[in-house]
Motif scaffolding. Structure first.
Motif, short mmCIF file in Angstrom:
data_model
loop_
_atom_site.label_atom_id
_atom_site.label_comp_id
_atom_site.label_asym_id
_atom_site.label_seq_id
_atom_site.Cartn_x
_atom_site.Cartn_y
_atom_site.Cartn_z
N ALA A 93 4.27 4.62 -6.59
CA ALA A 93 3.17 3.23 -6.34
C ALA A 93 3.36 2.53 -7.97
N VAL A 94 3.87 1.54 -7.48
CA VAL A 94 3.90 -0.11 -8.49
C VAL A 94 2.97 -1.61 -7.99
N ARG A 95 2.67 -1.28 -9.07
CA ARG A 95 0.81 -2.70 -8.52
C ARG A 95 1.21 -3.58 -9.62
N GLY A 96 0.89 -4.72 -8.67
CA GLY A 96 1.25 -6.14 -9.79
C GLY A 96 0.44 -7.14 -9.14
N VAL A 97 0.09 -7.70 -10.03
CA VAL A 97 -0.86 -9.40 -9.98
C VAL A 97 0.29 -10.17 -9.61
N ILE A 98 -0.08 -10.84 -8.56
CA ILE A 98 1.30 -11.99 -8.53
C ILE A 98 0.66 -13.61 -7.93
N GLY A 99 1.22 -14.94 -7.62
CA GLY A 99 0.86 -15.57 -7.15
C GLY A 99 0.69 -15.99 -5.81
N SER A 100 -0.39 -15.94 -5.02
CA SER A 100 -0.30 -15.92 -4.06
C SER A 100 0.92 -16.58 -2.83
N GLU A 101 1.97 -17.23 -3.75
CA GLU A 101 2.79 -18.02 -2.61
C GLU A 101 3.69 -16.85 -2.69
N LYS A 102 4.06 -15.77 -3.25
CA LYS A 102 4.82 -14.85 -3.33
C LYS A 102 4.43 -13.79 -2.66
N LYS A 103 3.54 -12.89 -1.93
CA LYS A 103 2.94 -12.00 -1.27
C LYS A 103 3.97 -12.37 0.17
N PRO A 104 4.11 -13.33 0.43
CA PRO A 104 5.30 -12.90 2.29
C PRO A 104 6.42 -12.20 1.79
N PHE A 105 6.92 -12.77 0.41
CA PHE A 105 7.56 -12.15 -0.15
C PHE A 105 8.41 -10.38 0.17
N PHE A 106 6.89 -10.24 -0.55
CA PHE A 106 6.73 -8.78 -1.11
C PHE A 106 6.09 -7.73 -0.32
N ASP A 107 4.94 -8.47 1.06
CA ASP A 107 4.43 -8.05 2.51
C ASP A 107 5.80 -8.09 3.50
N ASP A 108 6.86 -8.37 3.37
CA ASP A 108 7.98 -8.27 3.96
C ASP A 108 7.99 -7.00 3.72
N PRO A 109 8.58 -6.21 5.37
CA PRO A 109 9.25 -4.48 5.25
C PRO A 109 10.33 -4.52 5.37
N LEU A 110 11.73 -5.48 4.89
CA LEU A 110 12.23 -5.39 3.95
C LEU A 110 12.67 -5.46 3.05
N VAL A 111 11.50 -6.04 2.56
CA VAL A 111 11.69 -6.24 0.93
C VAL A 111 10.78 -4.93 0.57
N ARG A 112 9.93 -4.42 1.47
CA ARG A 112 9.55 -3.25 0.43
C ARG A 112 11.13 -2.56 0.91
N ALA A 113 11.20 -2.15 1.54
CA ALA A 113 12.55 -1.19 2.36
C ALA A 113 14.02 -1.17 1.08
#
Length: 376
Positions: free
Chosen positions: A37-57
């Protein structure tokens, strides 16, 4: 003898377990054999990218489970307690440089960037064309003249007073909607653009200019009234509520193009994308705070799968092929080669501009606006 053999076997098995755990950790696996598990803090406009299941995979293939919290870029640089985070990922280089210096980080990653842009509607674009603020670039996209806009805003011009305006006779000032400049990077980038024009088309680079320019451009922020804290909120208003609420809004190009590329119907036929002239590039810059955070930055920068996924969210990367392919496929109104691009002020001078405007917010004062061009 049997007891000695039993002890030896137990020791051998213990050694095997230790080796397996060490090798697992070296391969990016946690103690339980799963991704780290790696936790970061980001600008809100990038959250949909990081939430994408393909990105997670894609991250999971490299042994990482990336989790994110969101905050405004200025908040990340000045207010968020970064202890416990593996990386900070604000939306601009000035904020990232502040974090890098404060934390003593040697290397940062800028895996993607997005020009600042304006989301509007065809009737509004037509009105602004008639008023001389919008023109065709000759390269497949439209340009919004910031200097002429500042002149118009300085006069307090209202929509219903624009000559020949029958399409949008709203009784409010002609102003771009932005986020709160005190918290959000997209508004800070708008400030970088307008301060450049107000400073005689030059980057603000000393404290004397900071004071004069801040007072000159402050009304285009204060006269908006309430401004939302994150870049997603006003863009959502634009998508849902239409021109009555938000006739034109300062956004990241990626916000608009990601919806075009998704083909989800949220970008309707009458919606338009303009590019301010000049504009700035919002360089999304990751500051690693741990070794795992550095791995996230490296993967975002170098991994072809993650770069292609970033392009789907409208971000431009060092490899333009995926982005250009999506633009061509969807007929998106994206600028291939932006020429009129300026640099934002350093973090210290940009912070000075924001702090001056913040004091005007706090005092309730709205300085009388004069034509801001040529302030020195």
């Amino acid at each position: 003898m049997k007891r000695s053999i039993g002890v030896a076997l137990a020791l051998l098995l213990g050694a095997v377990v230790v080796v397996a755990v060490v090798l697992g950790n070296r391969n990016g696996e946690g103690a339980g054999g799963g991704p780290v598990a790696v936790r970061g803090v980001i600008g809100s406009e990038k959250k949909p990218f990081f939430d994408d299941p393909l990105v997670r995979a894609a991250f999971a293939k490299h042994g990482l489970r990336v989790e994110v919290d969101t905050a405004g870029s200025r908040q990340i640089a000045t207010e968020v307690k970064l202890d416990g985070y593996a990386f900070a990922f604000p939306s601009s280089l000035p904020a990232a440089e502040k974090i890098r210096k404060d934390r003593g980080v040697a290397t940062v990653f800028s895996p993607f960037y997005s020009p600042m842009a304006i989301a509007t509607f065809q009737p509004i674009a037509d009105l602004l064309t008639g008023a001389g603020l919008v023109r065709d670039s000759g390269r497949g996209y439209q340009v919004f003249d910031v200097a002429k806009y500042l002149d118009l805003a300085a006069k307090g011009t209202r929509w219903d007073k624009l000559p020949g305006n029958t399409a949008y006779p709203a009784r409010k000032r002609v102003l771009l909607t932005t986020t709160d400049v005190r918290t959000s990077n997209s508004a800070a980038m708008y400030l970088a653009i307008t301060s450049y024009v107000a400073n005689g088309e030059d980057v603000v680079n000393n404290t004397g200019q900071v004071t004069k320019v801040a007072r000159s451009v402050a009304p285009i922020f204060l006269d908006q009234g309430y401004s939302q804290a994150s870049s997603e909120a006003p863009f959502d208003d634009y998508l849902v509520m239409g021109s009555g609420k938000t006739p034109m809004v300062m956004i990241y190009e990626a916000q608009y193009l990601s919806r075009v590329f998704a083909g989800d119907g949220s970008i309707k036929p009458g919606m338009r994308l303009l590019y301010p002239s000049p504009t700035v590039l919002s360089k999304h810059t990751l500051v690693p705070l741990t070794a795992d955070g550095s791995k996230v930055g490296q993967l975002l920068t170098e991994d072809p799968e993650l770069r292609n996924l970033a392009a789907r969210y409208g971000f431009r990367t060092a490899d333009p092929a995926a982005f250009n392919g999506l633009v061509a496929k969807h007929g998106a109104p994206a600028a291939r080669d932006l020429v009129d691009v300026v640099e934002p002020p350093t973090y210290e001078h940009l912070e000075g501009l924001i702090s001056n405007i913040d004091r005007l917010y706090a005092s309730g004062a709205v300085p009388q606006q004069e034509s801001p061009r040529g302030v020195r």
